[in-house]
Design an enzyme around this catalytic site. Structure first.
Site, PDB file in Angstrom:
ATOM      1  N   PRO H  10      26.139 -26.949  26.948  1.00 19.77           N
ATOM      2  CA  PRO H  10      25.629 -28.328  27.014  1.00 19.77           C
ATOM      3  C   PRO H  10      24.112 -28.419  26.917  1.00 19.77           C
ATOM      4  O   PRO H  10      23.395 -27.568  27.439  1.00 19.77           O
ATOM      5  CB  PRO H  10      26.106 -28.813  28.383  1.00 19.77           C
ATOM      6  N   ASN H  11      23.636 -29.444  26.272  1.00 24.52           N
ATOM      7  CA  ASN H  11      22.223 -29.798  26.143  1.00 24.52           C
ATOM      8  C   ASN H  11      21.439 -28.893  25.205  1.00 24.52           C
ATOM      9  O   ASN H  11      20.280 -29.180  24.930  1.00 24.52           O
ATOM     10  CB  ASN H  11      21.530 -29.821  27.522  1.00 24.52           C
ATOM     11  N   ARG H  18      13.727 -30.780  24.512  1.00 18.35           N
ATOM     12  CA  ARG H  18      13.953 -30.580  25.951  1.00 18.35           C
ATOM     13  C   ARG H  18      12.952 -29.613  26.545  1.00 18.35           C
ATOM     14  O   ARG H  18      12.807 -28.497  26.063  1.00 18.35           O
ATOM     15  CB  ARG H  18      15.372 -30.014  26.098  1.00 18.35           C
ATOM     16  N   TYR H  23      12.018 -23.950  27.698  1.00 16.70           N
ATOM     17  CA  TYR H  23      12.963 -23.472  26.703  1.00 16.70           C
ATOM     18  C   TYR H  23      12.343 -23.144  25.351  1.00 16.70           C
ATOM     19  O   TYR H  23      13.049 -22.785  24.419  1.00 16.70           O
ATOM     20  CB  TYR H  23      14.088 -24.494  26.527  1.00 16.70           C
ATOM     21  N   ASN H  74      25.843 -18.704  25.214  1.00 17.41           N
ATOM     22  CA  ASN H  74      24.861 -19.247  26.145  1.00 17.41           C
ATOM     23  C   ASN H  74      25.533 -20.434  26.811  1.00 17.41           C
ATOM     24  O   ASN H  74      25.556 -21.527  26.251  1.00 17.41           O
ATOM     25  CB  ASN H  74      23.590 -19.695  25.409  1.00 17.41           C
ATOM     26  N   ALA H  77      24.152 -24.954  31.380  1.00 21.01           N
ATOM     27  CA  ALA H  77      24.339 -25.269  32.800  1.00 21.01           C
ATOM     28  C   ALA H  77      25.684 -24.793  33.330  1.00 21.01           C
ATOM     29  O   ALA H  77      25.822 -24.514  34.520  1.00 21.01           O
ATOM     30  CB  ALA H  77      24.206 -26.774  33.022  1.00 21.01           C
ATOM     31  N   HIS H  80      26.496 -21.734  35.778  1.00 17.56           N
ATOM     32  CA  HIS H  80      26.356 -21.684  37.232  1.00 17.56           C
ATOM     33  C   HIS H  80      27.569 -22.190  37.998  1.00 17.56           C
ATOM     34  O   HIS H  80      27.625 -22.057  39.209  1.00 17.56           O
ATOM     35  CB  HIS H  80      25.106 -22.472  37.631  1.00 17.56           C
ATOM     36  N   ASP H  87      37.188 -17.788  33.548  1.00 19.86           N
ATOM     37  CA  ASP H  87      38.577 -17.352  33.434  1.00 19.86           C
ATOM     38  C   ASP H  87      38.963 -17.194  31.969  1.00 19.86           C
ATOM     39  O   ASP H  87      39.705 -16.283  31.609  1.00 19.86           O
ATOM     40  CB  ASP H  87      39.500 -18.364  34.109  1.00 19.86           C
ATOM     41  N   GLU H  98      26.393 -12.489  27.295  1.00 19.01           N
ATOM     42  CA  GLU H  98      25.862 -13.745  27.844  1.00 19.01           C
ATOM     43  C   GLU H  98      24.356 -13.765  27.601  1.00 19.01           C
ATOM     44  O   GLU H  98      23.659 -12.821  27.967  1.00 19.01           O
ATOM     45  CB  GLU H  98      26.155 -13.786  29.351  1.00 19.01           C
ATOM     46  N   HIS H 100      20.560 -16.067  27.620  1.00 24.35           N
ATOM     47  CA  HIS H 100      19.806 -17.225  28.115  1.00 24.35           C
ATOM     48  C   HIS H 100      18.415 -17.234  27.507  1.00 24.35           C
ATOM     49  O   HIS H 100      17.772 -16.176  27.421  1.00 24.35           O
ATOM     50  CB  HIS H 100      19.690 -17.185  29.643  1.00 24.35           C
ATOM     51  N   LEU H 101      17.965 -18.405  27.121  1.00 27.76           N
ATOM     52  CA  LEU H 101      16.621 -18.530  26.544  1.00 27.76           C
ATOM     53  C   LEU H 101      15.559 -18.207  27.593  1.00 27.76           C
ATOM     54  O   LEU H 101      14.669 -17.402  27.377  1.00 27.76           O
ATOM     55  CB  LEU H 101      16.406 -19.959  26.035  1.00 27.76           C
ATOM     56  N   SER H 102      15.690 -18.843  28.770  1.00 29.40           N
ATOM     57  CA  SER H 102      14.694 -18.656  29.824  1.00 29.40           C
ATOM     58  C   SER H 102      15.138 -17.544  30.767  1.00 29.40           C
ATOM     59  O   SER H 102      16.285 -17.122  30.758  1.00 29.40           O
ATOM     60  CB  SER H 102      14.539 -19.953  30.608  1.00 29.40           C
ATOM     61  N   ARG H 107      13.509 -19.245  38.158  1.00 31.53           N
ATOM     62  CA  ARG H 107      13.552 -20.712  38.239  1.00 31.53           C
ATOM     63  C   ARG H 107      14.176 -21.167  39.559  1.00 31.53           C
ATOM     64  O   ARG H 107      14.044 -20.480  40.564  1.00 31.53           O
ATOM     65  CB  ARG H 107      14.319 -21.247  37.029  1.00 31.53           C
ATOM     66  N   ARG H 111      19.950 -21.380  39.769  1.00 30.53           N
ATOM     67  CA  ARG H 111      20.068 -20.834  38.414  1.00 30.53           C
ATOM     68  C   ARG H 111      20.179 -19.314  38.404  1.00 30.53           C
ATOM     69  O   ARG H 111      20.484 -18.717  37.375  1.00 30.53           O
ATOM     70  CB  ARG H 111      18.863 -21.253  37.561  1.00 30.53           C
TER      71      ARG H 111
END
Lengths: 148, 148, 148, 148, 148, 148, 148, 148, 148, 148, 148, 148
Positions: H10-11, H18, H23, H74, H77, H80, H87, H98, H100-102, H107, H111
């Site tokens: 998402p996002n 953003r 990011y 990725n 959100a 978390h 599952d 997995e 992640h950009l950041s 943070r 997170r």
């Protein structure tokens, strides 16, 4: 003759008006009257005070340091966070009885923790007006025991 | 005619001077002026008080118990630990609106917990001076609703 | 003219049917009607949407990113765990007002934590239908303030 | 005649393929077949649905609000965090049975907490396909009891 | 005439021998004697029992369900974990007074939590032998109050 | 010339009387005398105040906002919960030194957390009367540094 | 023929008398009668026992180790802390069904944790008397499955 | 030839717009372009998808179960709290990376916990767009290793 | 003549280079120079050591056990977890002053806990280079007090 | 030409001998060889060091402060508690990549927390030997990006 | 001659039958035999008892209070919650050795906490049958030491 | 012939000097002498080492990997946080006995947690010098058992 300071914490002046299902329908005056009656019977001299102010309660405790033989205190809401009252009680070195009208262990979680309990002699909770009367008896018993 | 007690907690008398990036640049006098303006418009009578003392705030609340129709309160720092003010609000049984200038949920962790929130009618936070104005509207709406 | 997106989260379409002792007896249609009335009065254009789907709520927020001046959102149950909606609100950079019908601080423990609160402008909870109306006023005030 | 909505949450469409040591080797079709067999035997009409989407599960529950007499739901992973599904179940006011194929209390810590359990009638976990059959019996028993 | 069951939990038969700096130098026989003296004075009939076994304590409580008007119990170590005794007390629906010789709030952390406290009428702790005598008075007061 | 406000919190007026094994045998007068001696030597003007009341301490801090160059404060028990004093210190924007007579980290757990520490310049604890003298030196050093 | 041990924990002998709003109005005898009826129907031999004593429950489990094919147990309050019963169940290596009359997840927090759940086959809670009947069915299904 | 499913949560479609300080300024299109370039170079076939919906992400993963050799995801959100995605990944039994950009560990506290991390092969976070490229290399390395 | 061991923990040799906004711009050499200046003035003999190694710091403390009259130590990062250094300080039985350049209570949460604080005489934090000078004064005061 | 310091923490010299099911069968020499091969290919100069001593690792990092352009570090067990290494990395201000052979999020709980992660650029875990190679690529990418 | 009470807690009578991978294949009889052999060798008189009942274990400890010189106890599952046994051991004032067959620190989390450990002399765990033999030696050494 | 490495952690070289009320009055030399005596008696060859440095202890363990048959280790303060020593012990795959002079479960809370305990064979604590002798016996028993 035994001298006992009876201290009522915040909001106890609103007893009777305040959530009667929890705190009973007795007013503070009625409680004080019953305490005076029992005190006379047991040859105890009482000094009684209510305040909404943490500082004023500490002032009262310090003021009675040289007069009182024992303290009966219902710290009200301050029971749960006033380390200042706790420190004061610890510094007085007078036998102290903590009393509560309601059973503080059957209500909200935060009410089951008393920060003053570790420094008092003992605690009586849950018997309404009777908690005060038992508290006065407990205070007298402790003082008499020590005088023996 | 609706009667509303507006209560400002500790340090709010330093508004404007105090961390303006968090609390905005309005002084307490300006807030009170805006509240009076809106009150006049809405036919509300206000009683406004600020105190740094927990006990004095409780005294003020008890003093208004028979006069006020509703309470708008910004308990300031006491929001986070004054169970005594919480108990007082619970005993008053007046519709109460809790307001905060800043968004207490975007600051330090301990600020996101209000011990009075569970006993008030509702909470408004984050809109600066506007929080108070919305709080007054909310109080009026609740009283009017009850009078219907 | 101000443009405001009003977003209702999951289960709010069942208002009135759903636990009326907690959420009141107003239906969502009645709330929306009252919002439209107030909007017209205040020269605000509304876009209103309800969805049970987290993804659809995010899609709606993103879709309004270039149209809306402000957002009034009741995230319903997502309030308590949707970091995805939180991230979306944070990325929009639109002034956002979080509203709740009930006082979320006087209910189950898990309801007193809002994951979106730290990224919105402010929060209004506990006034039933009135929460939305106050929310709309808050949004308008913020936008007007910024335009000044 | 009793009408029961059977709802399968996310990933249950992959049963058989998915970690058979935990979830057994039955496919979702086999479970549904066995449920239909038992339903016929007990004069129950079933509506069965699986979805990976939280929103779609809520839509389905709301859609059955006026049709179903009871709900049998395996919320899958949503068991552990979907307050939205919990709120939906609470608003439906239909007797609901929560079922799990595996014993959720003998696995990872986070699986031992069900956010929906507090609002359902009862929970059955650990008996594989049999959990569903027992769940259907439980639902029928509750409805019959209420009709008596 | 009031009938009161007095129950002593585990290790209380070793009183006097056992850490006298914490529990005082009174033996259990002395405590029971003093209780009998006070009971005679107040026209109370006592049944007194001590056991080290959780099950036996529950058996005794159940056995007195139809005989006793009130219970005075010092659950000893079971205070802190016996949900079984708690459930038993809750099911008896007799006014119950929880007593402790020592101040359980000034000792190890685990002793400050009583699992039975939420279901009793009230608690008295910290006054040694006197705790029992006050407990008997409290029980009598409650029964008399109810009979009025 | 440097102007320093020295503030003593609750119960510090009982120093000497109060648990001398923890707080030493110096009275508050002796501490103040020693502070005055050192102040004279260092060309510092002192204003000294003790109060048991949280509100009065805040009033004193606000009252000195325009007079003092620095603050030396021993918040006593309020150290551990007075967010109101913390907020006041943060709003004053004066260099503040937090001092404690005893080592607050070698006592009860709750004493090792100071809510004011995060907003003061620094903290000195454990050196008895000497903590105040070092605190005064620290305050002077900070002011002198800033004036350079 | 299947042999099943049915074990009732502490206070279950007071069913019917005990908080009927939580546990229903069935007595233990009625439950046992319904279990015997169902057992006869399903060709199951039952051995039924109730005890308030943790040790006696363990003795009973060990005593049935060589006789029983499965266990249906309602550990009552011991559910929440008897690691001794847990260890016993783990050592028996018999398929075990844990049953509860009430929904233990909609009551006090401490009741939502079962220390025996991780070592049993499955758990059924919330259906009153029906929980036992479903438990017996579950036990039979598991034994039959294993015999296939 | 290796087939890799790349999934954006998402996002992530708002990248660039953003919070660029967290990011980076790359848009999702640029990231996908760079992934395609590298894939071509390494003889990898990519399938790329973004969705704001948890259910749609699970549908996509299940849809690729028989096509893909590996997954680069990725979860945004959902990282978390989406046990449903966890599952799903566990049931796919495909090597999963997995990304992640950041740096999610520098943070907000919430997170730093990834519910999917325990079921993936490995995790790469903090390198912006480069996280994806390294993720693709990692996926390829794992598949090649397995094919050897 | 007083003999004081001054010990600098890990990374303090990088002072000045290292995050000057937190630790100031003084180098370790400058701090040591200022300490030597003050020591000469106060007739104190210093032994100064810096090490990045926990074991070497303990060796140094043990090595000074018979030479030193007091210790001034900035344990750096070891403050927060080196129980080995704590045990060493406790075994030395020398008056010890713990100093910190920065205010460790206004930084990350983990920095507000010092495992050595409970066994030292006192702690000084937040005054930069001045923390060391105050620490030396404190050490001298304690030794002089003991010699009186 | 890029210069990279590669640091291996405690016990990594026992790779291959040590729990091969978790850490793989590669020896440290093989890993270093593969790193050198890739470095040559990418025109990177490597300095490689392994130590079991926390202090020695910090010494090595400080020693490379003026030579290296970037750091690739596998802090081994120190990952989980060495705030000293964390502070050192923070003070170096060199781009740092944290690598782990195993997926630290799928093992014991304490391994899922890295105290150094918040101060490094990014983290790569779970790909065995490949984690190091990806880490070297990441380091090079970051340095090249900065030089652009 | 030394007299030692050896006490085996719940489920230890099932040793050998019970999870042999954890508790070894020795039966309780074999352990007792080996203990008797060693006791004879060391001129120790043993009294050995096993019970599943918490109360019976306390009775046995109290019964041996005047006979035994020392106690060797494996409290089994009661290790983790029987404050009643802890209080009993504390009141006996006999040197007590706590033994465990398995390493209680490498199993479930709840097993790593012993409520009796703080009041015994020492603890030996993890060596199977050998734990008892070492425990007997420890007990004898302590008694002999005290007699010297 | 059995070969055993005996390792003493930090501060143990100060035994006798160090808090004798906790650790006894034996010096490390006396302990080593008694160990050598017992070793000779049991035909065991010892290698004994003490270090204050975590790294040096790991080096010593790795150095003995091919020589020793077993390890007896008192990790001192490192017991509570050295995951590096834990990992080393786990990688050695030698039977290891963890010993402590004092009862670590009757002291500060943090001492009751051993990070190495989960990977050793067993633990002996609380018997002073005797803990080491029992530890050597335990090590020998384990090696002999394995050789059988």
């Amino acid at each position: 003759m035994i001298r006992v300071l009876v201290l009522h914490g915040p909001n106890l002046n609103f007893l009777g008006r305040r959530e009667p299902d929890i705190y009973g329908s007795n007013t503070l005056d009625e409680i004080n009257q019953r305490l005076q009656d029992l005190a006379r019977q047991m040859n105890i001299e009482l000094q009684i005070l209510q305040s909404n102010s943490e500082g004023a309660l500490i002032d009262a405790l310090q003021g009675a340091a040289d007069w009182a033989d024992a303290v009966v205190i219902n710290p009200g809401a301050y029971t749960h966070y006033s380390i200042a009252i706790r420190d004061c009680l610890a510094s007085l070195r007078l036998p102290t009885v903590e009393v509560h009208l309601s059973n503080i262990y059957s209500r909200e979680d935060f009410r089951s923790h008393s920060v003053v309990a570790p420094v008092v002699m003992g605690q009586i909770s849950g018997f309404g007006l009777e908690s005060y009367l038992l508290g006065l008896r407990a205070a007298a018993a402790v003082v008499n025991e020590a005088r023996r």
